[in-house]
Design an enzyme around this catalytic site. Sequence first.
Site, mmCIF file in Angstrom:
data_model
loop_
_atom_site.group_PDB
_atom_site.id
_atom_site.type_symbol
_atom_site.label_atom_id
_atom_site.label_comp_id
_atom_site.label_asym_id
_atom_site.label_seq_id
_atom_site.Cartn_x
_atom_site.Cartn_y
_atom_site.Cartn_z
ATOM 1 N N LYS A 38 0.857 -1.195 0.000
ATOM 2 C CA LYS A 38 0.000 0.000 0.000
ATOM 3 C C LYS A 38 0.881 1.229 0.000
ATOM 4 C CE LYS A 38 -3.886 2.218 0.354
ATOM 5 N NZ LYS A 38 -3.415 3.101 -0.737
ATOM 6 N N LYS A 75 4.336 2.818 8.855
ATOM 7 C CA LYS A 75 3.134 3.627 9.058
ATOM 8 C C LYS A 75 1.885 2.742 9.163
ATOM 9 C CE LYS A 75 3.443 7.104 6.430
ATOM 10 N NZ LYS A 75 3.387 7.940 5.204
ATOM 11 N N LYS A 94 5.424 1.875 -2.494
ATOM 12 C CA LYS A 94 5.426 3.252 -3.024
ATOM 13 C C LYS A 94 5.797 3.204 -4.494
ATOM 14 C CE LYS A 94 4.822 7.489 -1.424
ATOM 15 N NZ LYS A 94 3.983 7.940 -0.309
ATOM 16 N N THR A 147 -5.175 13.151 5.321
ATOM 17 C CA THR A 147 -3.811 13.284 5.848
ATOM 18 C C THR A 147 -3.745 14.456 6.822
ATOM 19 O OG1 THR A 147 -2.961 12.365 3.800
ATOM 20 C CG2 THR A 147 -1.386 13.539 5.170
ATOM 21 N N ASN A 198 -1.777 19.534 -1.038
ATOM 22 C CA ASN A 198 -2.900 18.796 -0.463
ATOM 23 C C ASN A 198 -2.802 18.759 1.062
ATOM 24 O OD1 ASN A 198 -4.522 16.738 0.566
ATOM 25 N ND2 ASN A 198 -4.332 15.445 -1.243
ATOM 26 N N SER A 201 -7.549 5.650 3.350
ATOM 27 C CA SER A 201 -7.380 4.791 2.165
ATOM 28 C C SER A 201 -7.823 3.365 2.501
ATOM 29 C CB SER A 201 -5.914 4.755 1.728
ATOM 30 O OG SER A 201 -5.626 5.859 0.906
HETATM 31 P P1 NAD Z 1 1.258 18.115 -3.094
HETATM 32 O O1 NAD Z 1 1.850 17.850 -4.400
HETATM 33 O O2 NAD Z 1 -0.205 18.307 -2.994
HETATM 34 O O3 NAD Z 1 1.955 19.402 -2.430
HETATM 35 C C1 NAD Z 1 3.341 19.552 -2.285
HETATM 36 C C2 NAD Z 1 3.579 20.983 -1.869
HETATM 37 O O4 NAD Z 1 4.960 21.153 -1.538
HETATM 38 C C3 NAD Z 1 3.280 22.000 -2.961
HETATM 39 O O5 NAD Z 1 2.702 23.146 -2.396
HETATM 40 C C4 NAD Z 1 4.668 22.354 -3.498
HETATM 41 O O6 NAD Z 1 4.728 23.628 -4.088
HETATM 42 C C5 NAD Z 1 5.456 22.278 -2.220
HETATM 43 N N1 NAD Z 1 6.888 22.107 -2.411
HETATM 44 C C6 NAD Z 1 7.543 21.326 -3.284
HETATM 45 N N2 NAD Z 1 8.863 21.470 -3.142
HETATM 46 C C7 NAD Z 1 9.035 22.356 -2.122
HETATM 47 C C8 NAD Z 1 10.166 22.926 -1.477
HETATM 48 N N3 NAD Z 1 11.396 22.593 -1.860
HETATM 49 N N4 NAD Z 1 9.964 23.790 -0.469
HETATM 50 C C9 NAD Z 1 8.717 24.122 -0.083
HETATM 51 N N5 NAD Z 1 7.617 23.632 -0.640
HETATM 52 C C10 NAD Z 1 7.776 22.766 -1.645
HETATM 53 O O7 NAD Z 1 1.765 16.928 -2.153
HETATM 54 P P2 NAD Z 1 1.105 16.385 -0.812
HETATM 55 O O8 NAD Z 1 0.251 15.251 -1.180
HETATM 56 O O9 NAD Z 1 0.574 17.507 -0.019
HETATM 57 O O10 NAD Z 1 2.395 15.767 -0.107
HETATM 58 C C11 NAD Z 1 3.266 16.574 0.706
HETATM 59 C C12 NAD Z 1 4.027 15.651 1.645
HETATM 60 O O11 NAD Z 1 3.093 14.912 2.432
HETATM 61 C C13 NAD Z 1 4.890 14.605 0.936
HETATM 62 O O12 NAD Z 1 6.041 14.361 1.711
HETATM 63 C C14 NAD Z 1 4.008 13.379 0.930
HETATM 64 O O13 NAD Z 1 4.741 12.187 0.826
HETATM 65 C C15 NAD Z 1 3.352 13.527 2.289
HETATM 66 N N6 NAD Z 1 2.115 12.767 2.411
HETATM 67 C C16 NAD Z 1 1.039 13.022 1.617
HETATM 68 C C17 NAD Z 1 -0.103 12.244 1.753
HETATM 69 C C18 NAD Z 1 -1.356 12.499 0.949
HETATM 70 O O14 NAD Z 1 -2.373 11.854 1.234
HETATM 71 N N7 NAD Z 1 -1.336 13.390 -0.002
HETATM 72 C C19 NAD Z 1 -0.152 11.230 2.721
HETATM 73 C C20 NAD Z 1 0.955 11.016 3.525
HETATM 74 C C21 NAD Z 1 2.089 11.793 3.359
#
Ligand code: NAD
Length: 420
Positions: free
Chosen positions: A68, A92, A104, A188, A219, A356
Site C-alpha cells: 500500500k 506507518k 510506493k 492526511t 494537499n 485509504s
Molecule cells: P502536493 O503535491 O499536494 O503538495 C506539495 C507541496 O509542496 C506543494 O505546495 C509544493 O509547491 C510544495 N513544495 C515542493 N517542493 C518544495 C520545497 N522545496 N519547499 C517548499 N515547498 C515545496 O503533495 P502532498 O500530497 O501535499 O504531499 C506533501 C508531503 O506529504 C509529501 O512528503 C508526501 O509524501 C506527504 N504525504 C502526503 C499524503 C497524501 O495523502 N497526499 C499522505 C501522507 C504523506
Amino acid sequence: MTNSLFADANIRLERALKYIQISPSTEEKLKYPKSSLAVSIPLRMDDGSLKVYQGYRVIYNDSRGPGKGGVRYHPSVNLDEVKSLAFWMMFKCAVLNLPFGGAKGGIQVNPRELSKGELERLSKNYISAIADYIGPDRDILAPDVYTNETVMGWMVEEYSNITRQISWGVVTGKPLTMGGSEGRSTATATGAFHVIQTILPKFEKKPEQTTVAVQGFGNAGAQIAQLLYQAGYKVVAVSDSRGGIYCEDGLDIPSIREYKESNSTVKDVYCQETVCDLRENDVITNEELLTLEVDVLIPAALENQITEENAHQIKAPFIFEVANGPVTSSADLILEEKGIRVIPDILVNAGGVTVSHLEWVQNRNGMYWDLEKVQQHLKEGMERETEVIWKVALEYEVSMRTAAYIHSLKRLDDAMGFDD
Ligand code: NAD
C-alpha cells in the site's frame, strides 16, 4: 548525513532496535524490499514526438497484507527515494494497525511541463507497465506529491480496462464518483490535526497561544493550515516550492487557499493581490520559514528539509512531520539535544492511509459510509495510536520517533517472525 535516503531511513530502525529484541528472521527480512520494479514509460507527446520516462514501484513488505502506498510525480524521483518511502509506509501501516504492507511508486517527471492529455497518457502507460504487479489483493496505489484524485481516476480506469473488470480496490484517493471515500482528500491533514490536538494539551499549549509555520501548501500542507486556522491557532507563515509569506499577526488562510486555487504560487499572493490588501505579509524563503520563532513547525513538502546544516537554527519547540522524511537522522540528534520534540511522519501523516484503508474496505463490500462515520473512525485511530506511542516514549525514555518505531516493530515482528 549519508547520501542515500534509504541508508538514512535505516538509521531510525537501528536506533529502535537498541531498545527491543525482534526475531532474527524479521531483522534480516527488514533489510531488503520484497520487490523493486523499474520501468520505462513511453509517452507520445502532443506534438507527435516520443519521450521515455523512468517509473518505479517498490513493495517493501507484505507480511501484514497487500502492498500500500502512493505514487509521486517529481523530477527528483529515483529508486532510492521510492524504496525509502515504501519502507516508511510499512512502518506507518503497522503504527495504525492497518492490514497492509508498505509500498510506493513514482515517475521521474515534472508534471507541470505536460499537457492534461500527456499527463493522462503517462499515468495510464505507467499502470500498463506495472499492471502485473498490482491489484486490490496485491499492491494498492494512492496519491502523493503532484498526483491527485484525477490521476487516481485515470489509473483505476486503465487497470480496469486491462483486467476487463471494475477493480476500484486497486487505487485509493479516487474521485467520489469512481469508488472514492468521503473524507479521503482531507484525511492526511485531518489525521495530523488529531495528533497535534492530542500532543499539545500535554504541554498546556492552547490554540490561541500557539503560532505555526507550514512548509508546503499542497494537499496536506494547505489543509492542515486551514484546520489549525479554524481551530484558533495563529498560522504565521506558509510556503510552496516558489517561496513563502509571513505575517506576525497570523495569515488569513482561507483567502490564501482561494487565491492559490485560482493562481499558481503562494508567493504571488504577496506580490500581486488579495491577501496583501487584507494583511501586510512579508515574503520569506523556505529556508527562513524553517528557522522562524514559532511554537509549531510543520514541514509538509518533501524529505531532507531539516538537516545537520540548519538543525542548529531551528527554534520551534515542536515539529510535526506531515511530509515523509523531512528531518534527517543526524538532524534528529541535534534537535533532541536542543530539547525540540519531533513527532514523526509515520504517525503524523498516517491519516491518509487510514482513510485509504476505509476506501478499500468500502470498495470491497460495496457499502459506502457518510463523512461522519469516516471522520469518527479516523479520529479514534489517530488519537489511540498517538496515546500509545506517547506512553512507549515515556516507558523507554526515548523520542516520539523511536517510540513509534518500537511500537510498529512489535506488530511487524508478530507477522514477519511468526515462525521463528
Ligand atoms: P502536493 O503535491 O499536494 O503538495 C506539495 C507541496 O509542496 C506543494 O505546495 C509544493 O509547491 C510544495 N513544495 C515542493 N517542493 C518544495 C520545497 N522545496 N519547499 C517548499 N515547498 C515545496 O503533495 P502532498 O500530497 O501535499 O504531499 C506533501 C508531503 O506529504 C509529501 O512528503 C508526501 O509524501 C506527504 N504525504 C502526503 C499524503 C497524501 O495523502 N497526499 C499522505 C501522507 C504523506
